[in-house]
Motif scaffolding. Structure first.
Motif, PDB file in Angstrom:
ATOM      1  N   ALA A   1       0.864  -1.190   0.000  1.00 34.18           N
ATOM      2  CA  ALA A   1       0.000   0.000   0.000  1.00 34.18           C
ATOM      3  C   ALA A   1       0.895   1.233   0.000  1.00 34.18           C
ATOM      4  O   ALA A   1       1.944   1.245   0.650  1.00 34.18           O
ATOM      5  CB  ALA A   1      -0.914   0.010   1.216  1.00 34.18           C
ATOM      6  N   VAL A   2       0.489   2.235  -0.740  1.00 28.29           N
ATOM      7  CA  VAL A   2       1.206   3.511  -0.758  1.00 28.29           C
ATOM      8  C   VAL A   2       0.346   4.545  -0.045  1.00 28.29           C
ATOM      9  O   VAL A   2      -0.848   4.671  -0.329  1.00 28.29           O
ATOM     10  CB  VAL A   2       1.507   3.956  -2.206  1.00 28.29           C
ATOM     11  CG1 VAL A   2       1.971   5.413  -2.238  1.00 28.29           C
ATOM     12  CG2 VAL A   2       2.566   3.055  -2.827  1.00 28.29           C
ATOM     13  N   VAL A   3       0.955   5.254   0.900  1.00 26.83           N
ATOM     14  CA  VAL A   3       0.276   6.334   1.609  1.00 26.83           C
ATOM     15  C   VAL A   3       0.902   7.639   1.137  1.00 26.83           C
ATOM     16  O   VAL A   3       2.109   7.836   1.262  1.00 26.83           O
ATOM     17  CB  VAL A   3       0.437   6.194   3.139  1.00 26.83           C
ATOM     18  CG1 VAL A   3      -0.284   7.337   3.856  1.00 26.83           C
ATOM     19  CG2 VAL A   3      -0.076   4.846   3.617  1.00 26.83           C
ATOM     20  N   GLU A   4       0.088   8.503   0.578  1.00 24.45           N
ATOM     21  CA  GLU A   4       0.591   9.773   0.054  1.00 24.45           C
ATOM     22  C   GLU A   4      -0.003  10.932   0.836  1.00 24.45           C
ATOM     23  O   GLU A   4      -1.211  11.006   1.039  1.00 24.45           O
ATOM     24  CB  GLU A   4       0.249   9.900  -1.430  1.00 24.45           C
ATOM     25  CG  GLU A   4       0.884  11.105  -2.091  1.00 24.45           C
ATOM     26  CD  GLU A   4       0.569  11.180  -3.576  1.00 24.45           C
ATOM     27  OE1 GLU A   4      -0.357  11.944  -3.934  1.00 24.45           O
ATOM     28  OE2 GLU A   4       1.220  10.467  -4.357  1.00 24.45           O
TER      29      GLU A   4
ATOM     30  N   ARG B   1      -4.098  15.583   5.267  1.00 27.03           N
ATOM     31  CA  ARG B   1      -4.991  14.771   4.443  1.00 27.03           C
ATOM     32  C   ARG B   1      -4.130  13.787   3.682  1.00 27.03           C
ATOM     33  O   ARG B   1      -3.127  14.156   3.087  1.00 27.03           O
ATOM     34  CB  ARG B   1      -5.780  15.669   3.481  1.00 27.03           C
ATOM     35  CG  ARG B   1      -6.923  16.390   4.166  1.00 27.03           C
ATOM     36  CD  ARG B   1      -7.513  17.464   3.277  1.00 27.03           C
ATOM     37  NE  ARG B   1      -8.020  16.948   2.013  1.00 27.03           N
ATOM     38  CZ  ARG B   1      -9.207  16.344   1.879  1.00 27.03           C
ATOM     39  NH1 ARG B   1      -9.976  16.154   2.942  1.00 27.03           N
ATOM     40  NH2 ARG B   1      -9.621  15.912   0.703  1.00 27.03           N
ATOM     41  N   VAL B   2      -4.525  12.541   3.706  1.00 26.00           N
ATOM     42  CA  VAL B   2      -3.727  11.517   3.044  1.00 26.00           C
ATOM     43  C   VAL B   2      -4.583  10.745   2.047  1.00 26.00           C
ATOM     44  O   VAL B   2      -5.814  10.724   2.132  1.00 26.00           O
ATOM     45  CB  VAL B   2      -3.112  10.521   4.061  1.00 26.00           C
ATOM     46  CG1 VAL B   2      -2.196  11.232   5.030  1.00 26.00           C
ATOM     47  CG2 VAL B   2      -4.201   9.755   4.803  1.00 26.00           C
ATOM     48  N   ARG B   3      -3.898  10.121   1.093  1.00 28.44           N
ATOM     49  CA  ARG B   3      -4.516   9.180   0.169  1.00 28.44           C
ATOM     50  C   ARG B   3      -3.804   7.845   0.316  1.00 28.44           C
ATOM     51  O   ARG B   3      -2.604   7.814   0.572  1.00 28.44           O
ATOM     52  CB  ARG B   3      -4.401   9.674  -1.279  1.00 28.44           C
ATOM     53  CG  ARG B   3      -5.302  10.837  -1.638  1.00 28.44           C
ATOM     54  CD  ARG B   3      -5.178  11.142  -3.126  1.00 28.44           C
ATOM     55  NE  ARG B   3      -6.197  12.078  -3.573  1.00 28.44           N
ATOM     56  CZ  ARG B   3      -6.042  13.378  -3.620  1.00 28.44           C
ATOM     57  NH1 ARG B   3      -4.892  13.905  -3.229  1.00 28.44           N
ATOM     58  NH2 ARG B   3      -7.005  14.169  -4.054  1.00 28.44           N
ATOM     59  N   ILE B   4      -4.559   6.766   0.114  1.00 26.49           N
ATOM     60  CA  ILE B   4      -3.975   5.427   0.197  1.00 26.49           C
ATOM     61  C   ILE B   4      -4.354   4.644  -1.050  1.00 26.49           C
ATOM     62  O   ILE B   4      -5.506   4.699  -1.496  1.00 26.49           O
ATOM     63  CB  ILE B   4      -4.469   4.672   1.451  1.00 26.49           C
ATOM     64  CG1 ILE B   4      -4.137   5.453   2.724  1.00 26.49           C
ATOM     65  CG2 ILE B   4      -3.861   3.269   1.526  1.00 26.49           C
ATOM     66  CD1 ILE B   4      -4.665   4.807   3.996  1.00 26.49           C
ATOM     67  N   SER B   5      -3.378   3.956  -1.606  1.00 23.79           N
ATOM     68  CA  SER B   5      -3.671   3.051  -2.725  1.00 23.79           C
ATOM     69  C   SER B   5      -3.145   1.666  -2.387  1.00 23.79           C
ATOM     70  O   SER B   5      -2.084   1.528  -1.784  1.00 23.79           O
ATOM     71  CB  SER B   5      -3.026   3.558  -4.022  1.00 23.79           C
ATOM     72  OG  SER B   5      -1.615   3.528  -3.920  1.00 23.79           O
TER      73      SER B   5
END
Length: 385
Positions: free
Chosen positions: A167-170, A245-249
């Protein structure tokens, strides 16, 4: 095991702490006998011959007025060796009458050694954490695991053969300064490791963190839905505890050599495609974006140029995007006229007219499967889709 080296910062902390115990000046010398911490700033950097004597003879050294006159940089007092794992790493010196100081000496020395041991343990934990991060960074970049890397993992107690998905956390860039952003990333890192989840984590940059998650459930099965639920829960926890604020893929799960590196590449591409297509969302899953993710590698190449050529002809005439929206809806509803017409609130004859117009402009026969597929792929590569 390597002995922890006494530095000036820790030496000054020892001085401050021990001078609360005893009403006397305290000096801390390194393993070469140089004063690196003192209640008297003027003495910093001096060579302390009493400390050299203490180190060479490996014993407590009392210095009275008479002895002090014959030694350089020495005042009356008592000097005690500081040990870690039985090895002398420095000396602590108390200034004053040796006979009066002796009763405090052992207590002060014990306090200093406890601080040394605590600092060494913290150093070892930090070193272990850095090594784990470096291992993760190697795993996401290498398609083949070298014997050295496998030995490295074994020494860190990491099962390198455990099935994992990436998983990538941006983090949204530009929200905070460097120090604040790093503090937030470290807080996220804590969230991802507490409670113990066997996640392997590395901070890739000030805006990206990578997480190697155990891939299989309790039944040793790959269950993407369970990962989706955990990520949704994690996002809610992050929202409650952090300012960023983060995004996860979440990438795809692979087995075999290079599986982690491949999973990482799919996770990063999923993030890029997800942000471009659904910027309002905060999490993206490879399983939801398989085709556009797989096609993304074609961007910038001649193949992509050829694939989008028919769509480009359509866009040149379709200034308001009506025909493209109709085409996208038609594909979304599995090329079923009734469902598409209902979704667009138009008559079937209107839909048929628009589809015929699309065929004329693109030069493709929408009744032909290959032509239909070419147009569908072109839509997937279209940045405006």
């Amino acid at each position: 095991m390597a002995v922890y080296h006494l530095d000036a910062k820790l030496a000054q902390q020892i001085v401050a702490r021990t001078m609360q115990i005893i009403d006397s000046n305290v000096n801390v010398m390194d393993a070469r006998g140089r004063i690196i911490g003192s209640g008297d700033d003027q003495r910093l950097g001096e060579l302390h011959e009493g400390a050299l004597l203490c180190i060479s003879q490996e014993r407590v050294v009392d210095i009275d007025e008479g002895v002090a006159r014959h030694l350089h940089g020495v005042r009356p007092g008592i000097n005690l060796p500081l040990r870690i794992d039985g090895e002398i790493v420095g000396v602590i010196g108390l200034t004053g009458n040796p006979s009066q100081l002796r009763q405090y000496g052992e207590l002060v020395c014990m306090t200093a050694e406890m601080m040394l041991e605590q600092a060494r343990l913290l150093h070892m934990l930090a070193q272990d954490s850095r090594l784990r991060e470096e291992l993760v960074l190697n795993l996401i970049r290498m398609d083949e695991l070298s014997p050295a890397l496998m030995e490295w993992a074994q020494r860190l107690g990491i099962d390198i053969n455990k099935p994992r998905v990436v998983a990538v956390v941006e983090v949204d860039s530009g929200q905070l300064g460097v120090d604040s952003a790093m503090a937030e990333l470290q807080q996220l890192q804590q969230l991802l490791t507490t409670p113990e989840r066997d996640n392997l984590i590395a901070i890739v940059s000030l805006t990206e963190m990578v997480v190697l998650k155990p891939a299989l459930n309790h039944y040793d099965r790959w269950d993407p839905e369970s990962h989706r639920q955990r990520i949704d829960h994690l996002l809610s926890r992050m929202t409650e505890s952090g300012r960023l604020r983060v995004r996860i893929s979440l990438g795809n799960f692979f087995v075999g050599p290079g599986s982690i590196a491949r999973s990482y590449r799919t996770a990063r591409t999923t993030m890029a495609v997800g942000k471009q297509r659904m910027p309002e969302q905060r999490c993206y899953f490879y399983q939801d974006l398989i085709l556009p993710v797989l096609l993304d590698s074609l961007r910038g190449g001649w193949q992509a140029d050829e694939l989008v050529r028919p769509l480009a002809r359509l866009k040149a005439t379709d200034s308001n995007g009506l025909l493209r929206r109709t085409l996208a809806a038609w594909f979304t509803h599995n090329v079923q006229p009734t469902a598409t017409s209902k979704a667009l609130y138009i008559h079937r004859n209107t839909l048929e007219y628009r589809l015929n117009r699309i065929s004329e402009l693109t030069g493709l026969d929408l009744g032909n499967f290959d032509d239909r597929l070419l147009l569908y792929v072109a839509l997937q590569l279209d940045d405006e889709h």
